[in-house]
Scaffold this motif. Sequence first.
Motif, PDB file in Angstrom:
ATOM      1  N   UNK A  59       0.835  -1.199   0.000  1.00 51.13           N
ATOM      2  CA  UNK A  59       0.000   0.000   0.000  1.00 51.13           C
ATOM      3  C   UNK A  59       0.869   1.247   0.000  1.00 51.13           C
ATOM      4  N   UNK A  60       1.936   1.229   0.803  1.00 54.43           N
ATOM      5  CA  UNK A  60       2.809   2.399   0.877  1.00 54.43           C
ATOM      6  C   UNK A  60       3.463   2.677  -0.467  1.00 54.43           C
ATOM      7  N   UNK A  61       3.893   1.618  -1.151  1.00 51.53           N
ATOM      8  CA  UNK A  61       4.544   1.801  -2.450  1.00 51.53           C
ATOM      9  C   UNK A  61       3.572   2.376  -3.468  1.00 51.53           C
ATOM     10  N   UNK A  62       2.341   1.897  -3.465  1.00 54.21           N
ATOM     11  CA  UNK A  62       1.335   2.400  -4.401  1.00 54.21           C
ATOM     12  C   UNK A  62       1.035   3.867  -4.134  1.00 54.21           C
ATOM     13  N   UNK A  63       0.999   4.256  -2.853  1.00 52.56           N
ATOM     14  CA  UNK A  63       0.744   5.656  -2.503  1.00 52.56           C
ATOM     15  C   UNK A  63       1.883   6.531  -2.985  1.00 52.56           C
TER      16      UNK A  63
ATOM     17  N   UNK B  93       1.788   7.252  -6.672  1.00 50.74           N
ATOM     18  CA  UNK B  93       0.600   7.919  -7.179  1.00 50.74           C
ATOM     19  C   UNK B  93      -0.416   6.986  -7.783  1.00 50.74           C
ATOM     20  N   UNK B  94      -0.318   5.703  -7.494  1.00 49.43           N
ATOM     21  CA  UNK B  94      -1.249   4.699  -8.017  1.00 49.43           C
ATOM     22  C   UNK B  94      -2.427   4.596  -7.048  1.00 49.43           C
ATOM     23  N   UNK B  95      -3.418   5.469  -7.249  1.00 49.53           N
ATOM     24  CA  UNK B  95      -4.545   5.510  -6.315  1.00 49.53           C
ATOM     25  C   UNK B  95      -5.325   4.198  -6.309  1.00 49.53           C
ATOM     26  N   UNK B  96      -5.545   3.619  -7.490  1.00 44.69           N
ATOM     27  CA  UNK B  96      -6.313   2.373  -7.555  1.00 44.69           C
ATOM     28  C   UNK B  96      -5.563   1.245  -6.861  1.00 44.69           C
ATOM     29  N   UNK B  97      -4.243   1.176  -7.090  1.00 45.55           N
ATOM     30  CA  UNK B  97      -3.459   0.142  -6.433  1.00 45.55           C
ATOM     31  C   UNK B  97      -3.426   0.324  -4.932  1.00 45.55           C
ATOM     32  N   UNK B  98      -3.307   1.596  -4.498  1.00 44.98           N
ATOM     33  CA  UNK B  98      -3.309   1.871  -3.067  1.00 44.98           C
ATOM     34  C   UNK B  98      -4.632   1.478  -2.438  1.00 44.98           C
ATOM     35  N   UNK B  99      -5.713   1.790  -3.148  1.00 44.09           N
ATOM     36  CA  UNK B  99      -7.014   1.450  -2.576  1.00 44.09           C
ATOM     37  C   UNK B  99      -7.176  -0.051  -2.439  1.00 44.09           C
ATOM     38  N   UNK B 100      -6.777  -0.801  -3.460  1.00 43.11           N
ATOM     39  CA  UNK B 100      -6.912  -2.253  -3.397  1.00 43.11           C
ATOM     40  C   UNK B 100      -6.106  -2.818  -2.233  1.00 43.11           C
ATOM     41  N   UNK B 101      -4.883  -2.307  -2.047  1.00 45.91           N
ATOM     42  CA  UNK B 101      -4.048  -2.801  -0.955  1.00 45.91           C
ATOM     43  C   UNK B 101      -4.630  -2.420   0.402  1.00 45.91           C
ATOM     44  N   UNK B 102      -5.137  -1.212   0.507  1.00 46.32           N
ATOM     45  CA  UNK B 102      -5.710  -0.759   1.770  1.00 46.32           C
ATOM     46  C   UNK B 102      -7.000  -1.502   2.090  1.00 46.32           C
ATOM     47  N   UNK B 103      -7.841  -1.733   1.078  1.00 41.80           N
ATOM     48  CA  UNK B 103      -9.059  -2.521   1.292  1.00 41.80           C
ATOM     49  C   UNK B 103      -8.716  -3.906   1.808  1.00 41.80           C
ATOM     50  N   UNK B 104      -7.637  -4.495   1.270  1.00 40.69           N
ATOM     51  CA  UNK B 104      -7.218  -5.830   1.711  1.00 40.69           C
ATOM     52  C   UNK B 104      -6.774  -5.804   3.167  1.00 40.69           C
ATOM     53  N   UNK B 105      -6.051  -4.757   3.557  1.00 42.13           N
ATOM     54  CA  UNK B 105      -5.628  -4.638   4.952  1.00 42.13           C
ATOM     55  C   UNK B 105      -6.818  -4.544   5.889  1.00 42.13           C
ATOM     56  N   UNK B 106      -7.783  -3.723   5.503  1.00 46.28           N
ATOM     57  CA  UNK B 106      -8.964  -3.536   6.350  1.00 46.28           C
ATOM     58  C   UNK B 106      -9.776  -4.819   6.425  1.00 46.28           C
ATOM     59  N   UNK B 107      -9.921  -5.506   5.295  1.00 46.80           N
ATOM     60  CA  UNK B 107     -10.662  -6.772   5.287  1.00 46.80           C
ATOM     61  C   UNK B 107      -9.996  -7.813   6.169  1.00 46.80           C
ATOM     62  N   UNK B 108      -8.664  -7.715   6.314  1.00 49.18           N
ATOM     63  CA  UNK B 108      -7.925  -8.651   7.155  1.00 49.18           C
ATOM     64  C   UNK B 108      -7.954  -8.245   8.624  1.00 49.18           C
ATOM     65  N   UNK B 109      -8.685  -7.179   8.944  1.00 54.94           N
ATOM     66  CA  UNK B 109      -8.817  -6.750  10.325  1.00 54.94           C
ATOM     67  C   UNK B 109      -7.660  -5.930  10.833  1.00 54.94           C
ATOM     68  N   UNK B 110      -6.899  -5.332   9.910  1.00 53.77           N
ATOM     69  CA  UNK B 110      -5.717  -4.571  10.327  1.00 53.77           C
ATOM     70  C   UNK B 110      -5.890  -3.074  10.014  1.00 53.77           C
ATOM     71  N   UNK B 111      -7.094  -2.602  10.298  1.00 50.86           N
ATOM     72  CA  UNK B 111      -7.365  -1.179  10.069  1.00 50.86           C
ATOM     73  C   UNK B 111      -6.909  -0.372  11.271  1.00 50.86           C
ATOM     74  N   UNK B 112      -6.284   0.759  11.025  1.00 44.06           N
ATOM     75  CA  UNK B 112      -5.963   1.729  12.060  1.00 44.06           C
ATOM     76  C   UNK B 112      -6.233   3.106  11.458  1.00 44.06           C
ATOM     77  N   UNK B 113      -6.160   4.177  12.255  1.00 43.19           N
ATOM     78  CA  UNK B 113      -6.492   5.495  11.713  1.00 43.19           C
ATOM     79  C   UNK B 113      -5.703   5.869  10.467  1.00 43.19           C
ATOM     80  N   UNK B 114      -4.403   5.545  10.416  1.00 39.91           N
ATOM     81  CA  UNK B 114      -3.605   5.916   9.245  1.00 39.91           C
ATOM     82  C   UNK B 114      -4.071   5.166   8.004  1.00 39.91           C
TER      83      UNK B 114
END
Length: 384
Positions: free
Chosen positions: A5-9, A12-33
């Motif tokens: 996710x950090x690399x995609x951000x 400037x790959x917004x779509x890639x960042x979103x996919x990676x971040x969605x995966x993190x959240x789905x895995x229960x690893x969501x935090x404010x950042x």
Amino acid sequence: MEAKAAAAIRSGDAAGARAALDALIAAGRADPSTRLALARACRAMGDEPGEAAALDALLATEPRHVEGLLMRAQAHDRRGDQRAATTFYQAALAAARTSGPVPPYLAEPLRLAAGRVQDAGNAYQRYLADALVARGADPERSGPRFREALDILFGRRPASLQRQRPSVFYLPGLPQKAYYERSDFAWSARLEAETEAIKAELVALINDGADFRPYVEQEKGRPFRDFHGMTGDPRWSAFYLWRDGAIVEENAARCPRTVAALESVPMTRMGARTPSVLFSLLRPGTRIPPHHGMLNTRLICHLPLVVPAGCWLRVGGETRHWEEGQLLVFDDSIEHEAFNPSGDLRVILLFDIWRPELSEPERRAMDALFGAIDAYGKERAKPA
């Protein structure tokens, strides 16, 4: 935040960042950042619903997150909902003042937020001045007390407060009187005579499992409001017969004797704010903390229906105990609190009435003012 996710951000790959971040959240690893980064990615993609969902999830756990509040305000601004945007800008500015040092990159957005709040305030004053005239409540014809109240509302002069501390609107020159006596109102005896019939309808509601909702509810699409830790708390709950100025038809149909008994009561009419009529339920051991009501232009009435021994109401420096079938009438703009120390439910019928000291022009002006306030911004806002 994980490397993908950090690399995609960074790239400037917004779509890639979103996919990676969605995966993190789905895995229960969501935090404010993670939530904040997801909101940024959604914004870069032009996905407003996704951005709003990410920010709402962030603010649900971090209601004073400065950047999250700013982004939520900016999203409302883009949709043209100035009223919602202003509430979030104000919340962001308040959080920034008390949360310690903020990141330097937020200095300019916060400066712009302060400007937006100032602009919104000026526009709001112009709107209300025109709206009052259009609604037949020209301040020049509504009396000096109402004109002074508008000056206080707009911050043009301070309020000379004594015990009254209303949170929304203050009309000067009214008696600083905590309780009014039942005998002050000609209609009180007729209402008290219906206590048993009203109580029977209440008991039927409880036995049928009626939907009593928390008395203090979070307003959808607005910054979190912490009411002394009781927001969303079902220990203090309500079943409404009138809400937001309108009768709740389905609920009122279940309580015809209660509705009929209230016909002679001079309930307030202030835009879509009042009247408000409800069965107020306080669970065993629950204490409503000291607080002030929104307005000093009304009085709150309690008709006690189910009152275990020891339950009390304090207004100002005077404590009174509820007695079944005997009205308590008080000014809720004065600090007040309540307590049910028993092991049983306490339930009252709660409603609001005009203060008897208000003139007819003042009552009409109050209705026009809050009607205009309720209408403000609605024609500008686009659906989310």
